[in-house]
Design a protein around this motif. Structure first.
Motif, PDB file in Angstrom:
ATOM      1  N   ALA A  53       7.126   6.598   3.062  1.00 45.96           N
ATOM      2  CA  ALA A  53       6.814   5.602   2.034  1.00 45.96           C
ATOM      3  C   ALA A  53       7.999   5.331   1.112  1.00 45.96           C
ATOM      4  CB  ALA A  53       5.604   6.060   1.209  1.00 45.96           C
ATOM      5  N   GLU A  82       0.835  -1.208   0.000  1.00 44.45           N
ATOM      6  CA  GLU A  82       0.000   0.000   0.000  1.00 44.45           C
ATOM      7  C   GLU A  82       0.868   1.256   0.000  1.00 44.45           C
ATOM      8  OE1 GLU A  82      -3.474   2.125   2.760  1.00 44.45           O
ATOM      9  OE2 GLU A  82      -2.757   0.094   3.234  1.00 44.45           O
ATOM     10  N   LEU A  83       1.917   1.271   0.798  1.00 49.48           N
ATOM     11  CA  LEU A  83       2.814   2.432   0.856  1.00 49.48           C
ATOM     12  C   LEU A  83       3.514   2.649  -0.475  1.00 49.48           C
ATOM     13  CD1 LEU A  83       4.268   1.743   4.396  1.00 49.48           C
ATOM     14  CD2 LEU A  83       3.081   3.844   3.737  1.00 49.48           C
ATOM     15  N   THR A 115       1.528   4.436  -3.114  1.00 51.65           N
ATOM     16  CA  THR A 115       1.295   5.883  -3.006  1.00 51.65           C
ATOM     17  C   THR A 115       2.354   6.703  -3.728  1.00 51.65           C
ATOM     18  OG1 THR A 115       2.581   6.122  -0.944  1.00 51.65           O
ATOM     19  CG2 THR A 115       0.260   5.526  -0.725  1.00 51.65           C
TER      20      THR A 115
END
Length: 439
Positions: A161, A64-65, A68
């Motif tokens: 991130a 998920e990171l 981004t």
């Protein structure tokens, strides 16, 4: 004889003399050693205001990171890591394993065996320092380290991130959002949820550096890190504007980062100083680079390049940039440096961020006796011995008996005696301190 045009106002290599950091770190390590995860959680909340359900990131969180980030960021990370990996693998391939027959039937050899677990500390603070992930983790994996634990602190309460992406793509096996002494202690002494490692690598602030120093011996470490250093050797062919920009590029690492110019040209010295004063007011990181240059910057005028190289060797700095008509001359002339950057076409920033050589380098004069982090630091060169010929073992046994008894090591002597007796019939007589002699 060289003369100083601009002097540092504060010694760069002097220890602070304040044991507050040492005492604090000692107490924090002891707390983690005693209370494990509970201490780590309390310290993270206290210092970083960070207390997640789990400090370790799961696969879904990592994905998920990474999702981004701009695809170009990911592509750039992969490109830089390919550069680092390629050079580290070439270094590894240069390290030959050997086996030699030193005399008939006697074989000696060495192998390069990877450290089995490494803790990589990736600093945070003001910036997401993705490059430190490349240098510590990629290089460890190129060496064949099977388990790499990576820790990085949150930045202003957020997970960085880009740093996580760099750690994951570099090959980290475990990723923790955890910083400071608590991260170093958790990786070194272990907790209920973090198995201890064999070696620590990566830079950090004064508390992280002190934690590594105190834990050295219990675990291995890469280097004792100090403030980033740059020294430029320049002759009259150098562009003063380029010199100024390159000096300030490293001064922005911290207000205690020294930047030094050693030049044979008074013109280069004068114009470099002028450019620095012009650049600093508009530099986004001028609040850091300005004090660094003011307090730790130096300009030294040398009579000739031979003297400039001697002066530079006296500093034994981490980064030494050569801006001269014949930069490769420094390969033979200089001896004490962490890394050389030859000619205007390269710069220290390339080494820090993209080119592929490792940027974890010796500081505070340590370049006099050690190099920087490289694939070989994650390898243990271990020896083995095998005596296949009975007569050779008997001959060594007789020699061992004589050599050991000179040092009054009777037990060592007897290990040789029994082989001389077993393989060549040399009689054993340990009444008194008998020296075995071939019958």
């Amino acid at each position: 004889m060289s003369r100083t045009i601009k002097a540092a106002t504060t010694p760069s290599t002097a220890p602070s003399g304040d044991d507050t950091v040492g005492r604090t770190v000692r107490e924090l390590i002891a707390d983690v050693r005693r209370r494990g995860d509970a201490a780590v959680r309390e310290l993270s909340a206290r210092f970083d205001r960070w207390e997640p359900e789990s400090f370790r990131l799961g696969d879904a969180q990592i994905a998920e990171l990474i999702g981004t980030l701009d695809p170009q960021v990911i592509e750039d990370i992969k490109t830089v890591q390919a550069n680092v990996r390629g050079f580290a693998e070439a270094q590894r391939e240069s390290m030959s394993e050997i086996e030699v027959e030193t005399s008939p039937g006697v074989f000696l050899g060495h192998r390069h065996v990877p450290v089995q677990s490494v803790g990589a500390y990736i600093p945070g603070g003001r910036y997401p320092l993705t490059a430190s992930a490349h240098m510590t983790i990629v290089t460890a994996k190129a060496a064949g380290v099977p388990r790499v634990v990576a820790c990085t602190p949150p930045i202003r309460g957020e997970i960085p991130a880009a740093t996580v992406a760099a750690m994951h793509l570099a090959g980290a096996d475990e990723i923790y959002i955890l910083g400071g002494v608590q991260a170093i202690a958790a990786m070194s002494v272990g907790t209920e949820t973090v198995a201890p490692v064999d070696m620590l690598a990566g830079p950090g602030n004064a508390y992280v550096a002190e934690a590594k120093r105190q834990l050295f011996g219990e675990v291995g470490i890469d280097l004792f890190a100090g403030p980033t250093e740059i020294l430029v050797v320049a002759d009259d062919s150098a562009d003063p504007f380029v010199v100024a920009v390159d000096l300030l590029s490293q001064a922005e690492h911290g207000p205690d980062s020294p930047a030094v110019l050693v030049t044979t040209s008074e013109r280069v010295a004068t114009e470099t100083a002028r450019h620095i004063e012009e650049i600093l007011p508009g530099m986004p990181t001028g609040d850091i680079a300005g004090p660094a240059w003011r307090d730790h910057g130096q300009i030294i005028l040398a009579d000739d390049l031979d003297e400039a190289y001697r002066v530079a060797d006296g500093f034994a700095y981490e980064h030494v940039q050569i801006l001269t008509e014949n930069p490769r001359e420094a390969l033979d002339k200089m001896h004490a440096y962490g890394a050389l950057f030859l000619g205007e076409g390269t710069c220290v920033s390339y080494g820090d961020k993209v080119i592929g050589t490792n940027h974890v380098l010796p500081t505070r004069g340590a370049a006099r006796y050690t190099g920087g982090l490289w694939v070989g630091m994650y390898l243990r060169t271990v020896t083995y011995q095998e005596v296949r010929d009975p007569q050779a073992s008997a001959d060594l046994g007789v020699l061992c008996g004589r050599a050991a008894r000179v040092e009054l090591f009777e037990g060592h002597a007897r290990s040789g005696d029994v082989r001389a007796a077993k393989y060549a019939g040399v009689p054993l007589d340990w009444t008194g301190h008998f020296q075995a002699v071939r019958a």
